[in-house]
Each structure stands twice: as structure tokens, then as C-alpha cells.
Motif scaffolding. Structure first.
Motif, mmCIF file in Angstrom:
data_model
loop_
_atom_site.group_PDB
_atom_site.id
_atom_site.type_symbol
_atom_site.label_atom_id
_atom_site.label_comp_id
_atom_site.label_asym_id
_atom_site.label_seq_id
_atom_site.Cartn_x
_atom_site.Cartn_y
_atom_site.Cartn_z
ATOM 1 N N GLN A 56 -66.114 113.160 1.179
ATOM 2 C CA GLN A 56 -66.205 113.899 2.440
ATOM 3 C C GLN A 56 -65.390 115.191 2.441
ATOM 4 O OE1 GLN A 56 -64.920 110.908 2.078
ATOM 5 N NE2 GLN A 56 -63.103 110.527 3.354
ATOM 6 N N TRP A 57 -64.545 115.401 1.419
ATOM 7 C CA TRP A 57 -63.811 116.654 1.320
ATOM 8 C C TRP A 57 -64.757 117.749 0.824
ATOM 9 C CZ3 TRP A 57 -58.269 115.624 -1.054
ATOM 10 C CH2 TRP A 57 -57.608 114.682 -0.257
ATOM 11 N N THR A 58 -64.624 118.931 1.376
ATOM 12 C CA THR A 58 -65.518 120.045 1.030
ATOM 13 C C THR A 58 -64.787 121.043 0.137
ATOM 14 O OG1 THR A 58 -66.660 119.798 3.148
ATOM 15 C CG2 THR A 58 -67.004 121.857 1.930
ATOM 16 N N VAL A 59 -65.332 121.259 -1.070
ATOM 17 C CA VAL A 59 -64.732 122.193 -2.022
ATOM 18 C C VAL A 59 -65.415 123.557 -1.877
ATOM 19 C CG1 VAL A 59 -64.290 122.677 -4.463
ATOM 20 C CG2 VAL A 59 -64.223 120.310 -3.613
ATOM 21 N N VAL A 60 -64.612 124.607 -1.635
ATOM 22 C CA VAL A 60 -65.126 125.972 -1.478
ATOM 23 C C VAL A 60 -64.477 126.846 -2.563
ATOM 24 C CG1 VAL A 60 -65.404 127.934 0.054
ATOM 25 C CG2 VAL A 60 -65.342 125.607 1.009
ATOM 26 N N ARG A 61 -65.318 127.382 -3.497
ATOM 27 C CA ARG A 61 -64.787 128.222 -4.566
ATOM 28 C C ARG A 61 -64.827 129.699 -4.155
ATOM 29 N NH1 ARG A 61 -67.299 123.963 -7.103
ATOM 30 N NH2 ARG A 61 -65.986 122.888 -8.640
ATOM 31 N N ARG A 62 -64.232 130.575 -5.010
ATOM 32 C CA ARG A 62 -64.087 131.983 -4.668
ATOM 33 C C ARG A 62 -65.432 132.641 -4.427
ATOM 34 N NH1 ARG A 62 -60.924 136.665 -8.137
ATOM 35 N NH2 ARG A 62 -60.967 138.232 -6.496
ATOM 36 N N GLU A 63 -66.441 132.318 -5.261
ATOM 37 C CA GLU A 63 -67.758 132.950 -5.092
ATOM 38 C C GLU A 63 -68.394 132.578 -3.760
ATOM 39 O OE1 GLU A 63 -68.082 129.521 -8.091
ATOM 40 O OE2 GLU A 63 -66.757 131.221 -7.657
ATOM 41 N N ASN A 64 -68.141 131.352 -3.293
ATOM 42 C CA ASN A 64 -68.667 130.935 -1.993
ATOM 43 C C ASN A 64 -68.007 131.715 -0.860
ATOM 44 O OD1 ASN A 64 -68.346 127.931 -3.610
ATOM 45 N ND2 ASN A 64 -70.379 128.606 -2.978
ATOM 46 N N ILE A 65 -66.714 131.941 -1.001
ATOM 47 C CA ILE A 65 -66.008 132.689 0.041
ATOM 48 C C ILE A 65 -66.501 134.133 0.077
ATOM 49 C CG2 ILE A 65 -63.741 133.568 0.724
ATOM 50 C CD1 ILE A 65 -62.535 130.993 -0.307
ATOM 51 N N ARG A 66 -66.725 134.737 -1.084
ATOM 52 C CA ARG A 66 -67.214 136.120 -1.108
ATOM 53 C C ARG A 66 -68.590 136.227 -0.458
ATOM 54 N NH1 ARG A 66 -65.195 137.870 -7.217
ATOM 55 N NH2 ARG A 66 -63.110 138.575 -6.569
ATOM 56 N N GLN A 67 -69.436 135.221 -0.709
ATOM 57 C CA GLN A 67 -70.760 135.225 -0.074
ATOM 58 C C GLN A 67 -70.614 135.138 1.440
ATOM 59 O OE1 GLN A 67 -72.938 132.015 -1.816
ATOM 60 N NE2 GLN A 67 -73.018 132.943 -3.861
ATOM 61 N N GLU A 68 -69.674 134.335 1.917
ATOM 62 C CA GLU A 68 -69.463 134.189 3.347
ATOM 63 C C GLU A 68 -68.898 135.479 3.945
ATOM 64 O OE1 GLU A 68 -69.574 132.328 7.037
ATOM 65 O OE2 GLU A 68 -70.448 131.698 5.117
ATOM 66 N N SER A 85 -56.964 134.324 -5.866
ATOM 67 C CA SER A 85 -56.984 134.891 -7.209
ATOM 68 C C SER A 85 -58.112 134.263 -8.009
ATOM 69 C CB SER A 85 -55.639 134.656 -7.884
ATOM 70 O OG SER A 85 -55.383 133.264 -7.953
ATOM 71 N N ASP A 86 -58.331 134.795 -9.202
ATOM 72 C CA ASP A 86 -59.428 134.295 -10.035
ATOM 73 C C ASP A 86 -59.280 132.798 -10.264
ATOM 74 O OD1 ASP A 86 -60.546 136.745 -10.237
ATOM 75 O OD2 ASP A 86 -59.562 137.252 -12.136
ATOM 76 N N GLY A 87 -60.362 132.061 -10.035
ATOM 77 C CA GLY A 87 -60.386 130.619 -10.261
ATOM 78 C C GLY A 87 -59.835 129.806 -9.127
ATOM 79 N N SER A 88 -59.379 130.436 -8.055
ATOM 80 C CA SER A 88 -58.844 129.682 -6.921
ATOM 81 C C SER A 88 -59.962 128.952 -6.187
ATOM 82 C CB SER A 88 -58.126 130.618 -5.947
ATOM 83 O OG SER A 88 -57.050 131.258 -6.574
ATOM 84 N N CYS A 89 -59.583 127.883 -5.517
ATOM 85 C CA CYS A 89 -60.558 127.191 -4.671
ATOM 86 C C CYS A 89 -59.841 126.579 -3.473
ATOM 87 C CB CYS A 89 -61.330 126.128 -5.453
ATOM 88 S SG CYS A 89 -60.387 124.653 -5.867
ATOM 89 N N VAL A 90 -60.598 126.416 -2.416
ATOM 90 C CA VAL A 90 -60.080 125.819 -1.184
ATOM 91 C C VAL A 90 -60.828 124.505 -0.955
ATOM 92 C CG1 VAL A 90 -59.784 126.069 1.305
ATOM 93 C CG2 VAL A 90 -59.504 128.047 -0.197
ATOM 94 N N ILE A 91 -60.103 123.491 -0.557
ATOM 95 C CA ILE A 91 -60.712 122.184 -0.256
ATOM 96 C C ILE A 91 -60.428 121.881 1.213
ATOM 97 C CG2 ILE A 91 -60.764 119.724 -0.804
ATOM 98 C CD1 ILE A 91 -59.584 120.497 -3.570
ATOM 99 N N PHE A 92 -61.492 121.792 2.012
ATOM 100 C CA PHE A 92 -61.339 121.434 3.422
ATOM 101 C C PHE A 92 -61.375 119.909 3.542
ATOM 102 C CE2 PHE A 92 -62.634 125.853 3.893
ATOM 103 C CZ PHE A 92 -61.768 126.277 4.879
ATOM 104 N N ILE A 93 -60.261 119.370 3.984
ATOM 105 C CA ILE A 93 -60.139 117.906 4.102
ATOM 106 C C ILE A 93 -60.689 117.439 5.441
ATOM 107 C CG2 ILE A 93 -58.486 115.989 4.138
ATOM 108 C CD1 ILE A 93 -56.645 117.754 2.411
ATOM 109 N N GLU A 94 -60.396 118.173 6.505
ATOM 110 C CA GLU A 94 -60.889 117.824 7.839
ATOM 111 C C GLU A 94 -61.072 119.105 8.633
ATOM 112 O OE1 GLU A 94 -59.328 114.420 10.426
ATOM 113 O OE2 GLU A 94 -58.422 116.182 11.381
ATOM 114 N N TYR A 95 -62.261 119.248 9.225
ATOM 115 C CA TYR A 95 -62.542 120.431 10.037
ATOM 116 C C TYR A 95 -62.024 120.187 11.446
ATOM 117 C CZ TYR A 95 -65.542 122.193 6.316
ATOM 118 O OH TYR A 95 -66.002 122.661 5.124
ATOM 119 N N SER A 96 -61.008 120.899 11.821
ATOM 120 C CA SER A 96 -60.426 120.776 13.156
ATOM 121 C C SER A 96 -59.650 122.060 13.429
ATOM 122 C CB SER A 96 -59.509 119.549 13.226
ATOM 123 O OG SER A 96 -58.487 119.640 12.253
#
Length: 520
Positions: free
Chosen positions: A353-365, A393-404
């Protein structure tokens, strides 16, 4: 009045006086054919208005005994102006010669308990008589050794004046006190429920079994003489007596069917012996009965004191929730996903259920919002983008554990900095000072540091910091992994209420962490 011996009463010659009570007397008599009978003469004057009840009891009893051998037979019922009487089978006499004395169970028990060979036949015959009465829709209401007589050697119930229909109501306590259940003796009112009347007969029968097996009086129940030989008959019938007369009404054996089944089991065990299976069944059944009895008693108490129970539940509910420990998180018990990042050169197992967001996804957003955003000026928007880019930075990623609001999230970054030798040589006290000053300077003086220590996770040196930049609202778990040619930062920002659960979940995830550095 008591008639003299030799008196002819309604064609019956009174041969001997057997005994009597407050309202009637019993005689041994002979009819004109010379047949030996017993006659009970009841005075209407002494009995008052209740003489009709006694007459009804005798009439009802006569109808149900016409075709049975387990009950005392009634031959004739008649009344005159002052009395009514009925003739019946005469009990055997204890004195073979001389004065007549009725052979009753009470007389036999004066010599001690019944012989073991007589115990089962006698008690089984009495029970069959009780069953016949109950099956016909009546109850005896005065079962005791004095009212069990022997006719030609066969035990039969007598003194049937208290016999009543199960469908009728009565308001007076009937029977002998020592053979009544304790709750009936202490109650201010008499239950008119048919099941209670049947249960009272079975309770009295349990006392008869006790007296017959031990030779003791009913007042001695449930004690057993220490010098009484422990035979199988004594063992089985004492068990039955204790079940029929249990102090707790909920635990009593209180049905004809169950009591009849117990007699069949006793007959089998007396004939073939008690098996190991019988012993185990008895122990298990007793434990189950005790447990069910306690639960039923608690349920009845709860119904009577429902307000108190509701109050207790309202108070106890939150306390139980606080006391019962929360189930520990086990990543093996939940659905998972695999985080595999070539850029970060690491892999780790995460909850699905955790959502992984990589750098390319953030740039698209960012590009999507750049075209559609209307809430800020282009300059303000670009300033926000630059801030995000500096963090990503290059290769960074964000993981959303809970949307609130605010969300629980995890940021993973990698930087090519060689600091392994520096940190390996630093003591924990030095690290605590350095990191404490670092986070307070970056996050503000209000920052509280809870823990800083060295760890080894995935065979890699790690400096772990637990701090809060907004005490009471959020917590941050910061892991700095120091590899040979780079450092990896895992920063988890969570709400204060979720702290313990998220910390536990992250610890489970880090167990699966692997670094894929080729040079290391």
C-alpha cells in the motif's frame, strides 16, 4: 379419630394401625373375601377445604397406576359425610409375627445403607415410578424414604395425597423440608412453573439416593462416612446424588431423560466395569458442566444488573484497548512490493500500500501542473520547483506511506561522498553532539533530539537519529548509511500519532535492505 383394632369400617375390618398424620390415618385391613389391604381414612373436618385437593390427587393417581407395576395400586375410593377413604396395596410387614410394622425404605435404612446388591434395583424401581407419574402430567411432591414402601419385596411410591397436575397452580410449599431444594425453602413465594415441580421431585430423589447409599439422614448431605466401604455402587450413585442435588440449580441434573441415561450408564458399568474412557468422559463432562454453569450464572446476573454491566463495559472498553498490546507488524504477513532502484543501487521490500514516486514521475507531475496551475505567479511556482529539484538529486525517490495532512512519507537520497573512515573513527558521544547541532541549525532551535546512535544495518554502518522539528505534531526518523564511496540518506517524516506503528514497519522493511555497490 383413631379406630380400634377389629372395627369394621365400610365393610373393611381394621386389623392394625400403621400410622397417621395431621389429617388422616392408615390401617391394615381385610375385606369380606379375606384379602389383606391398606386403607387411608381422611377426616374432612381436620383437613378443611383441602380435602377435595387430596381426593383429586388420589383419583388422578389411581388413573395412572391401573396398568403399571412400579407404583402403589389404588383399588377403591369412597366418601361419607365426615370422611373419605381409599384402599390400596398393603406394605409388607417387617415383623413376620406379632405387631404389624410397614416395610418402608426408612425402616430399612435404620440398619444402615442398602446392601450393594439391592441398591440399583431399588433406586431404579423408584425412578421408574417417578417417571410414570411425570409422563402422565403429574408430580408427587413428597418423595422421601418414609413414602417408599415394599409390596411383596418390590419398592413402590406411596402417600400420594400431595400428587398434583403440572397444569394446575398452587401457592403453598408442599413436601418435607429436608428433601426440598434450598432455594425453595428460603423463597418467600412458591414457583408454579411445571418444570420447577418436576425438578423438585428429582432433587428429592437425589436425597433418597444419598440416604440409600450412605445410610445417613438427609441433614448430613453431602458428607460421606469415612468408614463406608468405597464400592462401585457407592461411587456411581453418590455421583448421581450430588448431580441431582447440586447447590447450584444451574448445574443440577434436572430432566427425566438425562437421569434415565445415567441409570443406563450405571447399569452398564456395574455389569462390565468402569473403563478408562468412562473416567475421562466423567472428568471432561464435570469440567464442562462447571464452566457452563458459571457462564449461565453470570449471564443471569448480568440480566438482573444490566445497568451495572453496561457501565462496566463502557469503563472497561477503553482500558482493555489500552492494556492489550497492538499486534506487532510482520512484513511476512502482509502483501508486499519490491523497491529496486539502479540509480540508488539498493533494493528493499515494502508494504504494497506504500506508493513509490521516483524523480521522473515528479518531473512529469511538475510539467503537468506548470501548464494548469493558476494559484501562484510563474515566479513563485518556479521557486517551488527549484526547491523540489534541490531535494530530488539523481536517483532520489519519495515513498508515500499514508496520504493525509500532513502525509507520512519517506525520502531516499544517495550522494557520492566518501566519509566511511571519518565516521568509523568517531565515538557515539561525538556523533550525538555533531548531529544534534546539525539538525537544530537546519530545523530551528525548537527541534528536540530523542536518540542518536550507531547501528549496523545490512552489514553497513548507519547513524540513526530520532528527532522532531515540530514537537508533539511530527517525528522524523533519519538513517545515514555510510558506504565506502557514498552515503545513503533515508528520512521518514511521520505524524506523532503514527510514530510507534511506522517505526515498527520501517524496522521490518530495513531487514530486507540490500546495497548493490559493485566495489563494496
Amino acid at each position: 379419630m383413631i379406630y380400634e383394632t377389629g372395627t369394621v369400617y365400610h365393610g373393611l375390618k381394621l386389623l392394625a394401625y400403621c400410622g397417621g398424620g395431621a389429617y388422616g390415618d392408615v390401617y391394615v385391613c381385610g375385606d369380606i373375601s379375606g384379602r389383606k389391604l391398606a386403607v387411608k381414612i381422611i377426616s374432612k373436618v381436620r383437613l378443611g377445604e383441602d380435602w377435595e385437593r387430596e381426593l383429586r390427587g388420589v383419583s388422578n393417581y389411581r388413573r395412572i397406576t391401573e396398568n403399571t407395576q412400579t407404583l402403589l395400586q389404588i383399588f377403591h375410593v369412597e366418601e361419607d359425610e365426615d370422611t373419605f377413604f381409599y384402599t390400596m396395596e398393603a406394605a409388607d410387614s417387617i415383623n413376620a409375627e406379632g405387631q404389624y410394622r410397614a416395610d418402608t425404605l426408612a425402616e430399612r435404612l435404620k440398619k444402615g445403607p442398602l446392601p450393594r446388591t439391592e441398591l440399583y434395583p431399588t433406586l431404579n424401581a423408584v425412578f421408574m415410578g417417578i417417571r410414570t407419574i411425570h409422563d402422565a402430567g403429574f408430580v408427587h411432591r413428597d418423595i422421601k424414604p418414609d413414602n417408599i414402601i415394599f409390596v411383596r419385596g418390590q419398592p413402590k411410591l406411596s402417600d400420594i395425597g400431595l400428587l398434583s397436575s403440572l397444569s394446575s397452580t398452587y401457592t403453598q410449599l408442599a413436601g418435607t423440608l429436608d428433601f426440598l431444594p434450598p432455594e425453595e425453602r428460603s423463597s418467600d413465594s412458591v414457583s408454579s412453573d411445571r418444570s420447577y415441580r418436576q425438578k423438585n421431585d428429582l432433587y428429592a430423589f437425589g436425597k433418597v439416593i444419598y440416604c440409600s447409599a450412605t445410610g445417613c439422614s438427609p441433614q448430613d448431605f453431602p458428607t460421606v462416612p469415612v468408614d463406608l466401604p468405597l464400592t462401585l455402587e457407592l461411587k456411581f450413585f453418590l455421583r448421581l446424588a450430588f448431580r441431582l442435588c447440586d447447590r447450584n440449580p444451574l448445574l443440577r441434573l434436572n430432566s427425566l431423560e438425562k437421569t434415565a441415561a445415567e441409570f443406563k450408564h450405571i447399569e452398564r458399568k456395574l455389569q462390565y466395569g468402569e473403563t478408562f474412557r468412562d473416567k475421562c468422559h466423567f472428568i471432561f463432562h464435570e469440567a464442562l458442566m462447571r464452566l457452563s454453569g458459571e457462564l449461565l450464572a453470570f449471564a443471569r446476573w448480568s440480566r438482573r444488573h444490566w445497568f451495572l454491566m453496561m457501565t462496566a463495559l463502557i469503563v472497561a472498553g477503553p482500558l482493555i484497548w489500552l492494556v492489550v498490546p497492538e499486534r506487532k507488524f510482520d512484513i511476512a504477513q502482509v502483501k508486499t512490493q519490491q523497491l529496486h532502484s539502479p540509480e540508488l543501487q539498493l533494493s528493499m521490500e515494502l508494504p504494497a500500500q506504500w506508493t513509490v514516486v521516483r524523480r521522473e514521475n515528479i518531473r512529469q507531475e511538475i510539467e503537468k501542473r506548470r501548464r494548469n496551475q493558476k494559484n501562484m505567479t510563474p515566479e513563485e511556482f518556479e521557486k517551488q520547483v527549484q526547491l523540489i529539484e534541490s531535494q530530488m538529486s539523481d536517483g532520489s525517490c519519495v515513498i508515500f506511506i499514508e496520504y493525509s495532512k500532513p502525509p507520512d512519507f519517506c525520502l531516499i537520497q544517495s550522494s557520492p561522498v566518501a566519509m566511511l573512515d571519518l565516521y568509523l573513527g568517531s565515538t557515539e558521544d561525538t556523533l550525538k553532539y555533531q548531529f544534534s547541532e546539525l539538525f537544530k541549525s537546519e530545523c530551528g532551535p525548537q527541534t528536540e533530539i530523542y536518540e542518536i546512535r550507531k547501528l549496523f544495518i545490512a552489514d553497513t554502518l548507519c547513524v540513526y537519529t530520532d528527532f522532531s522539528s515540530l514537537p508533539g505534531k511530527t517525528r522524523t526518523l533519519f538513517y545515514l548509511f555510510i558506504l565506502k564511496k557514498r552515503i545513503v540518506k533515508i528520512c521518514v517524516n511521520i505524524k506523532q500519532d503514527n510514530y510507534h506503528r511506522r517505526k515498527e514497519e520501517l524496522a521490518e522493511c530495513l531487514k530486507s535492505l540490500k546495497f548493490n555497490d559493485a566495489a563494496e
